[in-house]
Scaffold this active site. Sequence first.
Site, short mmCIF file in Angstrom:
data_model
loop_
_atom_site.label_atom_id
_atom_site.label_comp_id
_atom_site.label_asym_id
_atom_site.label_seq_id
_atom_site.Cartn_x
_atom_site.Cartn_y
_atom_site.Cartn_z
N GLY A 71 0.79 -1.22 0.00
CA GLY A 71 0.00 0.00 0.00
C GLY A 71 0.82 1.28 0.00
O GLY A 71 0.38 2.32 0.47
N CYS A 128 -1.68 4.70 -8.55
CA CYS A 128 -2.32 5.01 -7.28
C CYS A 128 -3.82 5.23 -7.48
O CYS A 128 -4.24 5.73 -8.52
CB CYS A 128 -1.73 6.29 -6.68
SG CYS A 128 0.04 6.23 -6.40
N LYS A 163 5.21 6.17 -14.80
CA LYS A 163 5.21 4.71 -14.60
C LYS A 163 3.82 4.16 -14.91
O LYS A 163 2.86 4.45 -14.21
CB LYS A 163 5.62 4.36 -13.17
CG LYS A 163 5.82 2.85 -12.96
CD LYS A 163 6.48 2.57 -11.62
CE LYS A 163 6.83 1.09 -11.50
NZ LYS A 163 7.53 0.80 -10.22
N GLY A 242 10.36 -8.61 -13.44
CA GLY A 242 10.94 -9.95 -13.40
C GLY A 242 12.36 -10.06 -13.89
O GLY A 242 12.80 -11.14 -14.28
N GLY A 263 13.94 -5.25 -9.62
CA GLY A 263 13.07 -5.14 -8.46
C GLY A 263 13.08 -6.33 -7.54
O GLY A 263 13.94 -6.46 -6.66
#
Length: 301
Positions: A71, A128, A163, A242, A263
């Site tokens: 979150g 968001c 993004k 990935g 990531g």
Amino acid sequence: MNTKVNIAGITFKNPILTASGTFGSGQEYAQFVDLNRLGGVITKGVANVPWEGNPTPRVAEVYGGMLNAVGLQNPGVDVLIKRDLPFLQQFDTRILVNVCGRSVYDYLDVVERLNDQPVSMLEINISCPNVKEGGMAFGQAPNMAAHITQEIRKKSTHPIIIKLSPNVTNIGEMAKAVEAAGADGISLINTLLGMKIDVKSRRFALANRTGGLSGPAVHPVAVRMVYEAAHAVDIPIIGMGGVRNAEDALEMMLAGATAVAVGTANFANPTATVDIVNDIRQFMVAEGVQDINEMIGAVHD
């Protein structure tokens, strides 16, 4: 041998960055990784006020990756300015701040407070939920994505990278919308929406029920979306999703990415980013690649 790449007029020593939300602001990884070796660090998402995030449990392991419903918990932009940016300034690496918000005002507040800060560019997380529109993510409709991009472009003194969310019907359409609205670049993909249920307890694995799927399982989807976006727009792309090794990163670049963010791999292997930097250099030597830019969009039938 040249490993430098250019995004929106900013030169990066190599194309390997850290993906937002997986590397903090570098403090946690500095004992494992020489941040000077990285092209750049993308910070964890930051809002204009502290966010508590979602209730626990909010992380679950799944086949080929993980689900998270953290979150966007963060201490707010004031802490970033006071604590995180001075830390990152010690290193010879580009600083990219990931910005999140629940309304256009939230985003603009953060952007304006960062205008005089020593950052190279801003990555705007439009996945968001927009509280003004009933919780729909800014990045799920071209008109909403274009609107927030346009407003941020008016206020920001830094280049802005939008993004994009993969949870859309047509990623090329989204990319075109933000390019037309003034984006200096795009990054993709954000996490895919997923769910896990414990069959014995018959309960959701995450308190939020759904979460963002990341890790190796999403890589082929990410490569496809990078390719589609690269053929839809002329602005540079930061690819992610990935990426575990140099082959994955180079695959992203062949699909059209100028840079690549690592990531979820950081959680399994804290040195993943510098390992990839080293292995890309070895690949270039072995394959006779003199300039890493030769790889960008070079896939062919």
